[in-house]
Structure formats: C-alpha cells, structure tokens
Design a protein around this motif. Structure first.
Motif, short mmCIF file in Angstrom:
data_model
loop_
_atom_site.label_atom_id
_atom_site.label_comp_id
_atom_site.label_asym_id
_atom_site.label_seq_id
_atom_site.Cartn_x
_atom_site.Cartn_y
_atom_site.Cartn_z
N ARG A 252 0.84 -1.20 0.00
CA ARG A 252 0.00 0.00 0.00
C ARG A 252 0.87 1.25 0.00
O ARG A 252 0.65 2.19 -0.77
CB ARG A 252 -0.91 -0.02 1.22
N ASP A 253 1.87 1.23 0.88
CA ASP A 253 2.77 2.38 0.92
C ASP A 253 3.42 2.61 -0.43
O ASP A 253 3.49 3.74 -0.92
CB ASP A 253 3.87 2.15 1.97
N LEU A 254 3.88 1.52 -1.02
CA LEU A 254 4.57 1.66 -2.29
C LEU A 254 3.63 2.19 -3.36
O LEU A 254 4.02 3.02 -4.20
CB LEU A 254 5.16 0.32 -2.73
N VAL A 255 2.38 1.71 -3.32
CA VAL A 255 1.42 2.17 -4.33
C VAL A 255 1.19 3.67 -4.18
O VAL A 255 1.18 4.42 -5.15
CB VAL A 255 0.09 1.39 -4.20
N LEU A 256 1.01 4.07 -2.92
CA LEU A 256 0.79 5.51 -2.69
C LEU A 256 1.97 6.32 -3.20
O LEU A 256 1.82 7.33 -3.89
CB LEU A 256 0.57 5.77 -1.21
N GLU A 257 3.16 5.83 -2.84
CA GLU A 257 4.37 6.54 -3.27
C GLU A 257 4.43 6.60 -4.79
O GLU A 257 4.75 7.64 -5.37
CB GLU A 257 5.60 5.78 -2.74
#
Lengths: 558, 384
Positions: A252-257
């Motif tokens: 999720r973090d990576l997607v947001l980033e």
C-alpha cells in the motif's frame, strides 16, 4: 742547324705565345702557329736584324742570361758561341720550366685527388655521425622508457608490498581471533570433561525439579491447549497472516508513493509542455505558429489519451509517461540551448537594437522599480516612526505631565532669576552712566584746572622775568579762580575716588569707568595740546609756553 | 532536581518494573521491592544464594532471581508475597535464565549450553530445546512476543529454529548460510529476522518469518566484520556497525546500503561537536588530612560540562593492541531514536556502556562506568 732552327722556331713560337706584348706589333700573324716554319720570317727579316738583335738582347738580359750581343762588338756578325750558349741556356730554362710545370701538374693532380678523397671521407664521416646521433637518441629514448618502466614497477612493487602488509595484518588478526576462539573452546571442553568426570564419580545426582506453591493462571487468562495438528495449522496460518499483512502494508505504501511520483512526473511534463508552447508562440512567426499549433494538437492528443486515473496501474502507460517526459525534456534542453546561444549572440552584437533594447528596457524598469521600492520603504519607515512617536506620546501621559510640572518649576525659577538679573543690569547701567558723566565732568574740570595752572605758571615766570607783563593783574583773578577750581576738582576727585572705593561690588563695572576716567585724565593734556579749544588766547599762549619750556609740560603731566 | 538517599545494591541488579510502579534491587541474597514514588520498601524476599540475575516478568507480577552458582531460580510474586517458586536445575548447571514474553515461562540455559529448559509456571511442564548455540546473541523474542528465534548448531552447521511462544511449537527450522552464526535479531514488526556472522566475516543474512532467505549483505571481505546491529523502530532500516569504524544503513525494500556513516579521527563535516570538559577540583593537601581528601574526592566528583568545540575536532584515538582478539575498535553500540530520525553510535574504546533513547525521541542517555549523561536534542541538531 735545321732541327735546331726548327726547335728554335718551335720554342720561339711558344715563347711568342707566352711572350711579351712588345712582339705584337712585329708579328701578329705568327702567334698561334706551332711548327710553322714560315712564321720565322715574321719577326726577323734582313732589314730589321739589329733591332731584332737588340730586342732579343733585352729579352735575354731580362731573363737573366748572358747577352748575346753587345754594341761594343766590332763585328756586326753574331757570335755563334754566345748565341748557342744563349740558346742552350734558353733551352735549359725552358726544360726546367717544363719540368716544374709537370711537377706542378702532378702536384695539382695529387692535391685534387687528395681533395676528392677528403671530401668523400667527410661525407662518409658525416653520414656516420648522423647515424650515430640517431642511434644515440634512440638509445636515450629507450633508456627513458626503461626508467619509466622501472618507476612504474617500483610503484607496483610498493603497492604490492602494502597490500601484502595489509593482508598479513588481516591474517594476523584472524589468526589471533581463531586462536582466541580455539582456546576458549578448549577451555570449555576441559571444563566439560571435568564436569563429566565429576558427574561420573559423583554418585549423588541432583535431578531437576520445580517446586511451585500453586499453579498460576496464564497471562491472557485463557486455558492452555494441547498441542495438536489443528493448533499447528493455526500457528502456521497466523504466521502467514502476519507476513501477508506486512506485505500488504508495504505494498500500500509503495502504491501511494508510486502514485505520488507519477503525479509529480505528470505535473512536470505539463509544465514543460506549457513552457515550450509559450516559447514557440513568442519566438517563431505566424507561419510557424501554424506548425506549432499542429504540434500542440499532437501533444493535446497525447494528453487526452493520458487519463491519470485510468492509467496509473499499467506498465504501458508508465512507459509512455516516461518517454513523453524524456521527449519534453530534450525539447526543453534544446530550447534552453538556443536561448543561451541567442543571449551570447546578443552580447556579442551589442549594436543590434532589436535584441538589446528589451534588455535595456528591462534594466531600466528594474532600476525604476528598485527606486520605487526604496522610496516606499523610506515612507513606511517614517510613518512607523511617527506612529511610534505618537503612540509613545499618547501612552506616556503621566510622565509627560510630570515632565510639564518640572518644566514649569524650572520656568518659574528661571523667570525670577531673569528678573533679578535685569534689575542688576539696570543698576549697572545707571552706575555706568553716572561714572561716565562724572568722568566727563572731571575731565572738563581738570582741563580747566590745567589751563589755569598753565596761565598761573606762565604769569609766575613772566613775573620772575625782568619784562613786565601788562596782563599780570588780569591773571590774578583767574589764578585765584584756578586755585579754587583746583581745590574743587581735587575735592571732586577725592570724592570720586572714595566713591569708587566704597563700591567694590561693581568692580567689574567700575573698571571700565576708571579706565574711562584715566583715559579722560590722560586725555586732557593731550586735548589741550592737540585740540586747541577756542576759549582765550591764554591757551594759545600756554601752549607756546609749554613748547618753549618743556619743564612746564613735565609739571602738567600727572 | 532532587536526589533520594543512596541505596545499596549488588551486581548492578536494579530494575524498574515494566509498568513503572515498582523498583526492584538486589542486595547480596535479598530482593528489595520499593515503590517508585515513595521509595518505601514494599516487600523483602530472601533467596538461597547470592543473586546473579534478576528480571521482572512482562506483566510486573513476578520477579525471577537466578543464582547461577547453585543452579537455582526463584520466582517471587508481588501480589502474593507468600507465593514461592523454586526451580532447581540440578547437576546440569545454569548459565542464564530469562522470562518468556508472556511472563509465565522461564527459559534456563544449562551449563555448556547443553540445552534450554522451558519451565511453565502454569502447568509445571517442562520442554527441552536441544543444541542451542553459545554465541553473542543466540536467542531473541519478537517484539509482540509471539515468536522466538533460536540459533542452533548441529554437526558443525548453523540452524535457526522459530518457535511459537504460545505453546512452544516449532514453527520453522532452517539452515542458515553462515559459517559461524554470531547473533540474530527480529525486526520490530516481527517479519524479518536478521542473522549475522561472527566477526571473521562480514555477512548479514535476512530471513523472513517463514524461513525464506530474503537477502544477504556483505560490505567487504577478509577484515573483521560486524560488531553491532540495530533495527530502526519502524523496521525500515537496519544499521550495521562494523570493525572498520563505519555504520552502514540498509533499507527494508531492497536490503541494499542506502547510507554509510564514518567515524573519522578528525571531524569536519558535522554541524556541532560537543566535547566533555572535565574540571577536577583542586585539592590543597596542606590543609586537609588524608581522610578529608578521600571524602572530598568522593563528594566533589569531577564536574564536567559540555562545550561546543570548533571544527575540525580531533578525537583522541587509542590504538588497540592488535595482538589481542576482539579489539576495542569499531562501532560497538548503535541506537535509533524512537521516531527513526536519529541514530546514536559509539565508536572505539570510549567508556560508554550503553546508549538508550527516551521514548519521545528527544533525549539520549549515555551510561558510562561511573557516570551517566543525558543529551537533549534540539529540533535542528544532529548529534553523532
């Protein structure tokens, strides 16, 4: 005699060749002919024998041989002996000269051959020298290269040595570590062995045991469960769940980033596109505008096909985005380079108005703006000051009142002092006036006194002198008057002086008046002397008297 | 700041309970429980021998006192002072003893690391774990207390066993790629296990919870390697301090080095350097007697203050003896602040025993042999 004559002829021909120019006018035609017996007649004929004889005599004598004929000879016939001797001598001479000539030729040949030989040898040596020089440089070059090689090899050697040293150090440290560990393990082993032996010997074996008063509950309050396959599966499941949740969170973090980065890239691309569009419109003319709009329309199409929301998750879209960004970046770069070149051109061609005026205008505008800014700042500052001042003055009412009170007191005090000073000043003025009047009066009286004294003295002298003076009885009264006047003036002077002594306060004001007085007193005899007052003839006479009798002057002067 | 009176303790065994209410100290063979606020003695327990190790349970209800010489462990209850528990390991000896994260099991390591005995206080059951490895840090509990990682050595090969702390069920057992495993540590989120080699080789291996090898990292070869390891509290970074006086930070996505910090002898590039300046009070010997002098020196301990030294600063370096093993060079202590913004490192032979950050991440405690020092961070400082 014939061969001799022929020889003589021959020789004669030759001698004529290298002979004197005297013979020229005799036989020019016989010069080049070798063995031309007919030329004999050219020099000497029956007619010009004696001339020939004398001529030959001269020649022979000039050559240093005995003369063949002397004029002193009685017979005109030639002495054959002398002639033969002379001829022989000539022949010897000739042979000698030929020999020397041959020798010289030989010598010349020899020297020329030597010269040739030397030249050859010099060229050879020069070539050799060249070759050896070249060899030398080649050898030097090789030596240099070898030295460089040596240096580099030495460096390599040094590096290798250092590396070796490092490796040795490392090996040493590792060895110490190994030894240390080994020793530790050995100690452990020994302890273990000891323990084992102790245990084997020691019969009493203490068993493990736990001694609890009572069981305590589990921390979470639940009952403990048996270990079954279900629990094992549950544990596995839990483990995977934790892992999956962790991965989910990370993803999720990576997607947001990722989304954020894509948004940023997109913005950057848009900015670049807009920038380039503007530049294109401003730079190129109307004709190119059409091209520009065409290009823009292409870009617009690109952008339209680029819905951010849809294309976030496709690889193809991200590739497209990066490619488009690269393209725009390249365009921007080229544009910036163009601008740079333009600016440099503009700097070089300072005369071109079209390119420099905007810059100048820009600079002027900038200066104007700066001035405006400065003015505004100053204005703001002054306003601030005023505002502060007002505020401070309005705020500090109490202190200002207090200050006013103090000021009033001060004012009152000052006013009073001023009044006293004024009074004092008026008193000073009056006193001064009195003094000056007194001084003037005094000076007048003194003057009168002096006049009287002068007349009296004059009359005294006149009385003393044998000549009578009809004016004597006239002067008795003035003398009495002068005496009276003198007394009066004396009294006044004493009064004045006592007065001046009794008022020491106004010493400052008295000093000028006393100065005035002194001045007046001093001035009177001078006045008398310099400015004759139109009073009586006595004064004139007194003056004359003083001139005549300088003692009187001394007496008159105080 | 007020100070209490001085209390006696032995073996540096003095711990505050996890809930922060009680203070436990050991004096020889006695265990003293005090209230933290009033320092009144609440309980006093007597053990059978000199206490070697003392530990609070995680719920602050029980205290473990281990006596290694007698191979005894005694557990005391705070709620019920009468309750007692004694674990006797017998002939097999005791080398270390510790609580499990749930506070109901005690793990005893026997002498020579022959085995680990897991005693349950709930059921009086015993479990054995064979072949534990005797290394620097062979046992670690994950932060949530669910899992325990144990380093084992069988047949000259290293293994790692992961146990579920609930019922000590062996979850995973796998061989590691290390030659001589020296330590292991869970990441704070409990998903990654960092396993590192002994100092003879620089090798850090990262395993996931289910036993897969995620990555290995090796900075250099041959020289002495990893000395200390620390995870950042967010599990994003792993800091490795090594004998070459450098700290390398790995990131949790690629497990590659993202930053490297050095400890040069001449500091030139940091913002501020604080230098401790000691001021020893001058003691005039002609006035005082010997007794006075000793009293004075103990009372007036050397005052020190910290000055900002101008850059560049030369740090006094003591070259360690190269012939001795485990030289005192390299980064020996690492500590991340709680918000992962700062990392504090200790390099070389400085007399600092431990670095601990306050939970707010604003201050750092340096504990030396005799002193301790608190460093407060300002918003824009970066203390190295």
């Amino acid at each position: 005699m014939m061969p001799e004559s022929s020889l003589v002829k021959d020789h004669y021909g030759i001698s004529v060749k290298c002979g004197a120019p005297l013979l020229r006018h005799f036989n020019q035609s016989s010069l080049p002919l070798h063995g031309n017996t007919n030329a004999q007649s050219a020099f000497c004929t029956q007619q010009n024998v004696p001339e020939c004889l004398s001529h030959i005599n001269q020649e022979v004598s000039s050559l240093g041989l005995r003369t063949i004929w002397t004029e002193l000879d009685e017979s005109s016939d030639l002495n054959v002996v002398t002639v033969l001797n002379c001829m022989h001598d000539l022949i010897q001479l000739h042979r000698r000269s030929l020999r020397t000539l041959e020798n010289m030729e030989v010598e010349q040949l020899k020297s020329s051959s030597k010269l040739d030989y030397l030249q050859l040898s010099t060229t050879r040596l020069k070539e050799q020298l060249e070759i050896s020089k070249r060899e030398n440089t080649g050898l030097l070059e090789r030596e240099r290269q070898l030295q460089q090689k040596v240096k580099s090899l030495q460096n390599c050697l040094k590096n290798e040595k250092e590396e070796m040293q490092k490796l040795q150090n490392m090996i040493a440290s590792r060895a110490t570590q190994y030894n240390h560990d080994m020793k530790r393990k050995e100690r452990d082993l020994n302890k273990l062995k000891e323990r084992l032996s102790q245990l084997l010997v020691d019969k009493k074996e203490r068993k493990q045991a736990i001694d609890v008063l009572n069981n305590i509950g589990r921390a979470d309050g639940k009952r403990s469960v048996w270990k079954t396959e279900k629990t094992e599966a549950k544990h596995e499941g839990e483990m995977y769940k934790t892992l999956l949740s962790d991965y989910d969170a990370r993803q999720r973090d990576l997607v947001l980033e990722n989304a954020e980065l894509r948004r940023v890239l997109y913005q950057v691309k848009n900015d670049m596109v807009s920038l380039l569009r503007l530049k294109k419109l401003t730079q190129k003319g109307v004709q190119n505008e059409r091209d520009g709009t065409q290009a823009n329309s292409e870009e617009e199409q690109e952008e339209e096909g680029f819905d951010l929301g849809k294309e976030l998750f496709s690889v193809h879209a991200s590739e497209k985005l990066t490619n488009s960004i690269r393209l725009q970046w390249r365009r921007l770069k080229s544009h910036v380079e163009q601008l740079d070149s333009q600016v440099s051109l503009a700097q070089v061609n300072a005369g071109k108005s079209s390119e420099t005026t905007p810059r100048e205008n820009h600079e002027e505008e900038v200066d104007k703006l700066k001035l405006e800014i400065q003015e505004c700042k100053d204005l703001i500052q002054t306003q601030q000051h005023l505002l502060q001042h007002q505020l401070s003055s309005s705020c500090d009412e109490i202190t200002s009142l207090r200050n006013d009170g103090y000021m009033l007191q001060e004012k009152e005090r000052l006013r009073g002092e001023w009044k006293t000073l004024e009074g004092q000043r008026s008193i000073f003025e009056r006193e001064r006036k009195n003094f000056t009047e007194a001084a003037i009066r005094l000076s007048h009286e003194r003057k009168a006194f002096e006049e009287d004294r002068a007349t009296w003295l004059k009359h005294q002298f006149l009385s003393l002198s044998p000549c009578g003076d009809p004016k004597k009885p006239m002067l008795s009264n003035p003398t009495g008057e002068t005496e009276l006047n003198l007394q009066l003036t004396q009294e006044k002077l004493s009064e004045f002086l006592s007065d001046s002594a009794s008022t020491p306060k106004y010493a400052s004001s008295s000093s000028p008046s006393t100065v005035d007085l002194h001045h007046a007193l001093h001035a009177t005899p001078e006045n008398l002397l310099n400015k004759p007052k139109v009073k009586t003839t006595d004064t004139e006479e007194s003056r004359n008297l003083w001139e005549d009798f300088p003692i009187l002057q001394e007496l008159s002067e105080p | 700041m007020n100070f209490s009176e001085v209390f006696k303790q032995s073996n540096q065994l003095c711990k505050v309970s996890p809930d922060g209410k009680y203070l436990a100290t050991c004096v020889q063979y006695r265990l003293v429980i005090r209230d933290v606020n009033t320092l009144q003695i609440l309980n006093l327990y007597t053990c059978l021998d000199q206490i070697s190790h003392m530990e609070w349970s995680s719920d602050s209800l029980f205290i473990l006192c281990a006596m290694y010489k007698r191979a005894l462990v005694q557990v005391w209850s705070l709620e019920q002072p009468d309750w007692h528990c004694k674990i006797d390991e017998g002939s097999i000896g005791l080398v270390s003893s510790r609580w499990s994260p749930d506070g109901r099991h005690i793990l005893n390591t026997t002498e020579f690391h022959l085995r680990i005995t897991v005693w349950s206080l709930c059921t009086k059951a015993v479990s054995y774990i064979k072949y534990p490895k005797a290394c620097q840090k062979g046992l670690d509990f994950s932060r949530d207390g669910c899992y325990m990682a144990l380093a084992e050595r069988r047949d000259c090969k290293d293994y790692v066993s992961i146990f579920v702390c609930d019922d000590w069920h062996l979850l995973r057992h796998f061989e590691t790629e290390t030659q001589d495993l020296s330590g292991l540590e869970w990441s704070p989120n409990g998903c990654v296990l960092a396993v590192w080699e002994s100092c003879l080789e620089y090798k850090m291996s990262l395993y996931s919870l289910d036993g897969r090898l995620l990555s290995t990292y090796s900075a250099y070869e041959w020289s002495l390697g990893i000395k200390s390891v620390s995870w950042s509290p967010s599990s994003q970074f792993l800091a490795i301090g090594s004998f070459d006086e450098k700290v390398r930070i790995l990131n949790h996505i690629t497990w590659k080095k993202i930053a490297q910090f050095e400890h040069p002898a001449i500091i030139d590039n940091t913002k501020t350097v604080y230098k401790e300046i000691e001021k020893r009070p001058a003691v005039s010997s002609d006035e005082m007697s010997l007794h006075d002098i000793t009293v004075a020196s103990s009372l007036f301990s050397t005052q020190s203050k910290y000055d900002i030294s101008p850059l560049p600063v030369q740090i006094p370096v003591v070259k360690p003896d190269p012939d001795r093993a485990n030289p005192k060079i390299g980064v020996s202590a690492l500590a991340f602040s709680s918000d992962s913004r700062y990392i504090a490192t200790k390099n070389g032979g400085f007399q600092v025993h431990s670095l601990n950050w306050h939970c707010s991440g604003d201050s750092l405690i340096l504990i030396g042999k005799d002193q301790l020092c608190l460093c407060y961070m300002d918003a824009d400082q970066n203390n190295e």
